[in-house]
Design an enzyme around this catalytic site. Structure first.
Site, PDB file in Angstrom:
ATOM      1  N   PHE A  39      -1.178  -4.956   0.145  1.00  0.00           N
ATOM      2  CA  PHE A  39      -0.556  -4.024  -0.808  1.00  0.00           C
ATOM      3  C   PHE A  39       0.591  -3.308  -0.108  1.00  0.00           C
ATOM      4  O   PHE A  39       0.402  -2.738   0.970  1.00  0.00           O
ATOM      5  CB  PHE A  39      -1.575  -2.995  -1.317  1.00  0.00           C
ATOM      6  CG  PHE A  39      -0.977  -2.047  -2.324  1.00  0.00           C
ATOM      7  CD1 PHE A  39      -0.836  -2.422  -3.653  1.00  0.00           C
ATOM      8  CD2 PHE A  39      -0.526  -0.795  -1.941  1.00  0.00           C
ATOM      9  CE1 PHE A  39      -0.272  -1.557  -4.576  1.00  0.00           C
ATOM     10  CE2 PHE A  39       0.050   0.078  -2.863  1.00  0.00           C
ATOM     11  CZ  PHE A  39       0.168  -0.313  -4.188  1.00  0.00           C
ATOM     12  N   ASP A  42       2.928  -2.258   8.049  1.00  0.00           N
ATOM     13  CA  ASP A  42       2.818  -1.257   6.996  1.00  0.00           C
ATOM     14  C   ASP A  42       1.636  -0.356   7.357  1.00  0.00           C
ATOM     15  O   ASP A  42       0.478  -0.733   7.203  1.00  0.00           O
ATOM     16  CB  ASP A  42       2.609  -1.957   5.644  1.00  0.00           C
ATOM     17  CG  ASP A  42       2.436  -0.957   4.499  1.00  0.00           C
ATOM     18  OD1 ASP A  42       2.147   0.225   4.771  1.00  0.00           O
ATOM     19  OD2 ASP A  42       2.577  -1.367   3.337  1.00  0.00           O
ATOM     20  N   LYS A  96       2.056   8.483   2.826  1.00  0.00           N
ATOM     21  CA  LYS A  96       0.739   9.073   2.614  1.00  0.00           C
ATOM     22  C   LYS A  96       0.468  10.276   3.534  1.00  0.00           C
ATOM     23  O   LYS A  96       1.020  11.338   3.291  1.00  0.00           O
ATOM     24  CB  LYS A  96      -0.346   7.994   2.726  1.00  0.00           C
ATOM     25  CG  LYS A  96      -0.268   6.985   1.563  1.00  0.00           C
ATOM     26  CD  LYS A  96      -1.590   6.282   1.291  1.00  0.00           C
ATOM     27  CE  LYS A  96      -1.561   5.596  -0.074  1.00  0.00           C
ATOM     28  NZ  LYS A  96      -1.326   4.177  -0.040  1.00  0.00           N
TER      29      LYS A  96
HETATM   30  C1  LIG Z   1      -0.203   3.439  -0.713  1.00  0.00           C
HETATM   31  C2  LIG Z   1       0.402   2.296  -0.003  1.00  0.00           C
HETATM   32  C3  LIG Z   1       1.732   1.895  -0.240  1.00  0.00           C
HETATM   33  C4  LIG Z   1       2.580   2.519  -1.325  1.00  0.00           C
HETATM   34  O1  LIG Z   1       2.836   3.864  -1.098  1.00  0.00           O
HETATM   35  P1  LIG Z   1       3.406   4.753  -2.309  1.00  0.00           P
HETATM   36  O2  LIG Z   1       3.642   6.090  -1.679  1.00  0.00           O
HETATM   37  O3  LIG Z   1       2.377   4.755  -3.371  1.00  0.00           O
HETATM   38  O4  LIG Z   1       4.659   4.115  -2.774  1.00  0.00           O
HETATM   39  C5  LIG Z   1       2.246   0.861   0.508  1.00  0.00           C
HETATM   40  N1  LIG Z   1       1.510   0.252   1.457  1.00  0.00           N
HETATM   41  C6  LIG Z   1       0.243   0.617   1.719  1.00  0.00           C
HETATM   42  C7  LIG Z   1      -0.507  -0.083   2.801  1.00  0.00           C
HETATM   43  C8  LIG Z   1      -0.360   1.632   0.994  1.00  0.00           C
HETATM   44  O5  LIG Z   1      -1.636   1.962   1.235  1.00  0.00           O
END
Ligand SMILES: *Cc1c(COP(=O)(O)O)cnc(C)c1O
Length: 405
Positions: free
Chosen positions: A139, A224, A253
Site C-alpha cells: 500500500f 515506504d 503518519k
Molecule cells: C498510510 C500509508 C500511505 C498513505 O499515506 P496518506 O497520508 O494516507 O496519504 C502510504 N504508504 C503506507 C505504507 C501507508 O501506511
C-alpha cells in the site's frame, strides 16, 4: 457564533461516502484515551492509524503548536522557514539521507519519490529506464500514481487508465524479484513491513537481497516507511533495524503526531534530479507542521521511548496470546514494535469489521489490516494500565462476537 449541531447521521448527508466511520464521534483525547459526544470513554489501540505516536494532545506538542501559531503559519516555498530547516537538519543528521522534500501526506511523499526515481533514471541512464517494481499487497497511498505502484488491484479498479511501467511481484520472494529485474528498472519500492496489506514483515535476508538486486541493476531502492517510521518498530526508522539502507525513504503518519506532514528523504545525488521547478507543493514544509514534527522527532528519538516500544510490544503479544489461549481466534500474532497484527482464524476472514464494532461498544479503538488481520498501532508511549484495560475490553469484545456467531 452559534455552533451547528452535528452527529454521525450528518456524515451520510454531507460527506462523500468513501469512508464508513464508526457509529460514534470522538470529541476529545488525552494520551491513549478518547471521549465521544456522549461522554463514553475509549482506550485507543488505533492511534489514528499509526499517526498519534505520542498519544492525543501531548502537552509538549500542544505547547509547540501554540507557540508557532503566534509566530508564523504559512509562507509558501517562495520563502523557506526556520522550522522546516531545523526539521530537515535533524532528519538528515539521524538517517542516511542528505536531502529532504516536505509535503502534506504519505501519498504525496510517495508521489515525490516515484517522480524522482523516474527522473533520476531519465537524467542518468535514459528514458528506457523507467520501470518501477513493487510488491503484491503493498500500500502506497490513494493518488493515481500511488494506487498504481500499490499492489492491491481493487484500489485501481474503475480508475484506469493508470500510469504504466509498473510491475508487482510477491513479497518476501527474492527469486520472483530477480526474475522481474533488468536494466529497465529505475526503482524497487517496498514497505519494510506490509502495513495495510496484513502486517507482514520483510525477512532480513529478502531485504538484503532486494538491495543487492537494486545495486546490480542501477535501480534505486525506495523504502515506504510511512507506517513503520518514526519509532514504530523501536528504531527511528525500520531500515535501521533491518540493516539495509535505501536510497529514498518516505515518511508521514507519525512524523506529524497528528498534524499533517509528509517527507521524502534521499541522497544528495538522487535529489539533484528534482532540480528547481521540477516538483512542488504549496503547503509543503509549512511552519506549523514542521515545528510540530521537529518536536515529535525530538521526543521519540530517545533511548527511553524507543526501548519502551520493545517492552510494550512484549506486553501486547503476551496479552494477545492469553486471549488466544482462551478463545482460539488467532492463527498468528506478528509485527514489530507497536505495529502488531493478529490474524483471525479462517472462519472469521472478511469479518474484521464485526470485531471493530464490538470493540468500540466495549470502549476500545482497534484497526484491521486487510480482510483477516486485526491491527494495533497505539501510541508509542501508551501506559501499561491502558494496555491491560484495552486488552480486557478486547477479550470481552471477542467473546461477544464469538457468542453471537
Ligand atoms: C498510510 C500509508 C500511505 C498513505 O499515506 P496518506 O497520508 O494516507 O496519504 C502510504 N504508504 C503506507 C505504507 C501507508 O501506511
Amino acid at each position: 457564533m452559534s455552533e451547528l449541531q452535528v452527529n454521525r447521521s450528518t456524515f451520510d448527508q454531507v460527506m462523500v461516502p468513501n469512508y464508513a466511520p464508526q457509529a460514534v464521534i470522538p470529541v476529545r483525547g488525552e494520551g491513549s484515551r478518547l471521549w465521544d459526544q456522549e461522554g463514553n470513554e475509549y482506550i485507543d489501540f488505533a492511534g489514528g492509524i499509526a499517526v498519534n505516536a505520542l498519544g492525543h494532545c501531548h502537552p509538549i506538542l500542544v505547547e509547540v503548536l501554540k507557540a508557532q501559531t503566534d509566530k508564523l503559519w504559512h509562507l509558501s516555498n517562495v520563502y523557506t522557514n526556520e522550522p522546516a530547516l531545523r526539521l530537515a537538519s535533524k532528519l538528515t543528521e539521524k538517517t542516511f539521507a542528505e536531502r529532504v522534500f516536505f509535503c502534506n501526506s504519505g501519498a504525496e511523499a510517495n508521489e515525490a519519490a516515484f517522480k524522482m526515481v523516474r527522473k533520476y533514471a531519465y537524467d542518468n541512464f535514459g528514458a528506457h529506464k523507467h520501470r518501477i517494481i513493487s510488491f503484491s499487497q503493498s500500500f502506497h497511498g490513494r493518488t493515481l500514481f500511488t494506487v498504481s505502484v500499490g499492489g492491491q488491484p481493487k484500489y485501481r479498479e474503475g480508475f484506469e487508465p493508470v500510469p504504466g511501467g509498473i510491475d508487482h511481484v510477491p513479497y518476501n520472494d527474492l527469486a520472483a524479484l530477480e526474475a522481474a529485474m533488468d536494466d529497465s528498472v529505475c526503482a524497487v519500492v517496498m514497505e519494510p513491513i506490509l502495513g495495510e496489506g496484513g502486517v507482514i514483515p520483510a525477512d532480513a535476508e529478502f531485504a538484503r537481497g532486494v538491495r543487492e538486486l537494486c545495486d546490480r541493476h542501477n535501480a534505486l531502492l525506495v523504502f515506504d516507511e510511512i507506517q513503520t517510521g518514526v519509532g514504530r518498530t523501536g528504531e527511528l526508522f525500520a531500515y535501521q533495524g533491518l540493516g539495509v539502507t535505501p536510497d529514498v525513504l518516505t515518511s508521514a503518519k507519525a512524523l506529524g503526531g497528528g498534524f499533517p506532514i509528509g517527507a521524502m528523504l534521499t541522497t544528495a545525488k538522487a535529489a539533484e534530479s528534482l532540480g528547481f521547478g521540477t516538483h512542488g507543493s504549496t503547503y509543503g514544509g509549512n511552519p506549523l507542521a514542521c515545528a510540530v514534527a521537529e518536536a515529535v522527532v525530538d521526543l521519540i528519538d530517545t533511548p527511553d521511548v524507543l526501548a519502551g516500544v520493545g517492552h510494550r510490544h512484549q506486553l501486547f503479544v503476551e496479552q494477545l496470546e492469553a486471549i488466544n489461549s482462551k478463545h482460539n481466534i488467532f492463527t498468528d500474532i506478528r509485527g514489530s514494535g507497536l505495529l502488531i497484527g493478529a490474524e483471525l482464524t479462517e472462519a472469521w476472514h472478511g469479518k474484521g469489521a464485526q470485531f471493530l464494532a464490538a470493540a468500540r461498544e466495549e470502549g476500545l479503538m482497534l484497526l484491521v489490516a486487510g480482510p483477516k488481520v486485526l491491527r494495533m498501532t497505539p501510541s508509542l508511549i501508551i501506559d501499561e494500565a491502558d494496555i491491560l484495560e484495552g486488552m480486557a475490553k478486547l477479550e470481552r469484545a471477542i467473546a461477544k462476537v464469538l457468542a453471537e456467531g
